[in-house]
Design an enzyme around this catalytic site. Structure first.
Site, short mmCIF file in Angstrom:
data_model
loop_
_atom_site.label_atom_id
_atom_site.label_comp_id
_atom_site.label_asym_id
_atom_site.label_seq_id
_atom_site.Cartn_x
_atom_site.Cartn_y
_atom_site.Cartn_z
N VAL A 64 -0.27 4.31 -9.79
CA VAL A 64 0.37 2.99 -9.81
C VAL A 64 1.04 2.74 -8.46
O VAL A 64 1.72 3.62 -7.93
CB VAL A 64 1.45 2.94 -10.93
CG1 VAL A 64 2.16 1.60 -10.95
CG2 VAL A 64 0.83 3.25 -12.28
N CYS A 65 0.85 1.53 -7.93
CA CYS A 65 1.57 1.11 -6.73
C CYS A 65 2.17 -0.27 -7.02
O CYS A 65 2.38 -0.63 -8.18
CB CYS A 65 0.65 1.10 -5.51
SG CYS A 65 -0.66 -0.15 -5.59
N TYR A 66 2.45 -1.05 -6.00
CA TYR A 66 3.06 -2.37 -6.21
C TYR A 66 2.08 -3.36 -6.83
O TYR A 66 2.38 -4.00 -7.84
CB TYR A 66 3.58 -2.95 -4.89
CG TYR A 66 4.67 -2.13 -4.26
CD1 TYR A 66 5.98 -2.27 -4.68
CD2 TYR A 66 4.39 -1.19 -3.27
CE1 TYR A 66 7.00 -1.51 -4.12
CE2 TYR A 66 5.39 -0.44 -2.70
CZ TYR A 66 6.70 -0.60 -3.12
OH TYR A 66 7.69 0.15 -2.57
N GLY A 68 -1.65 -2.78 -6.83
CA GLY A 68 -2.97 -2.23 -7.12
C GLY A 68 -3.86 -2.03 -5.92
O GLY A 68 -5.06 -1.82 -6.06
N PHE A 93 2.21 -2.15 -10.54
CA PHE A 93 3.38 -2.23 -11.40
C PHE A 93 3.84 -3.67 -11.60
O PHE A 93 4.33 -4.02 -12.68
CB PHE A 93 4.54 -1.38 -10.84
CG PHE A 93 5.76 -1.47 -11.70
CD1 PHE A 93 5.81 -0.79 -12.91
CD2 PHE A 93 6.83 -2.27 -11.35
CE1 PHE A 93 6.92 -0.89 -13.74
CE2 PHE A 93 7.94 -2.37 -12.17
CZ PHE A 93 7.98 -1.69 -13.37
#
Length: 107
Positions: A64-66, A68, A93
């Site tokens: 998971v990042c900010y 995708g 996220f």
């Protein structure tokens, strides 16, 4: 071998119906503390070696990042470390937080 994309809907179903995947969040510490997927672990340069050493290669791993984007590079790197079932969360996220606010925790 490559990573796969994963929708928030599919991850939500997984979390409701089966053993939880290893969810790793690569965002900065303050963003993670402000909100993250319950059960996820923050992964950075100081924790990645331990994660790789302690996690079975056949574990389901969701990155998971900010939004995708960065998670795709991290997911591909984890595939290169020998993990066979790696996913990048589409929309990151931020999309998860909007779709599933009840499945968001703060530290």
């Amino acid at each position: 071998m490559a990573f796969s994309h994963l929708s928030g809907e599919t991850l939500s179903q997984w979390l409701a119906t089966q053993a939880e995947p290893a969810i790793v969040d690569i965002r900065d510490p303050d963003s993670f503390a402000a909100g993250h997927i319950p059960g996820s672990h923050r992964l950075d340069n100081s924790t990645v070696a331990g994660f790789v050493a302690d996690t079975p290669a056949d574990a389901t791993v969701v990155v998971v990042c900010y939004h995708g984007h960065s998670s795709q590079q991290a997911a591909q790197w984890l595939v290169g470390q020998g993990f066979s079932e790696v996913y990048s969360l589409d929309g990151g996220f931020e999309q998860w937080r909007h779709q599933y606010p009840e499945r968001t925790a703060a530290s």
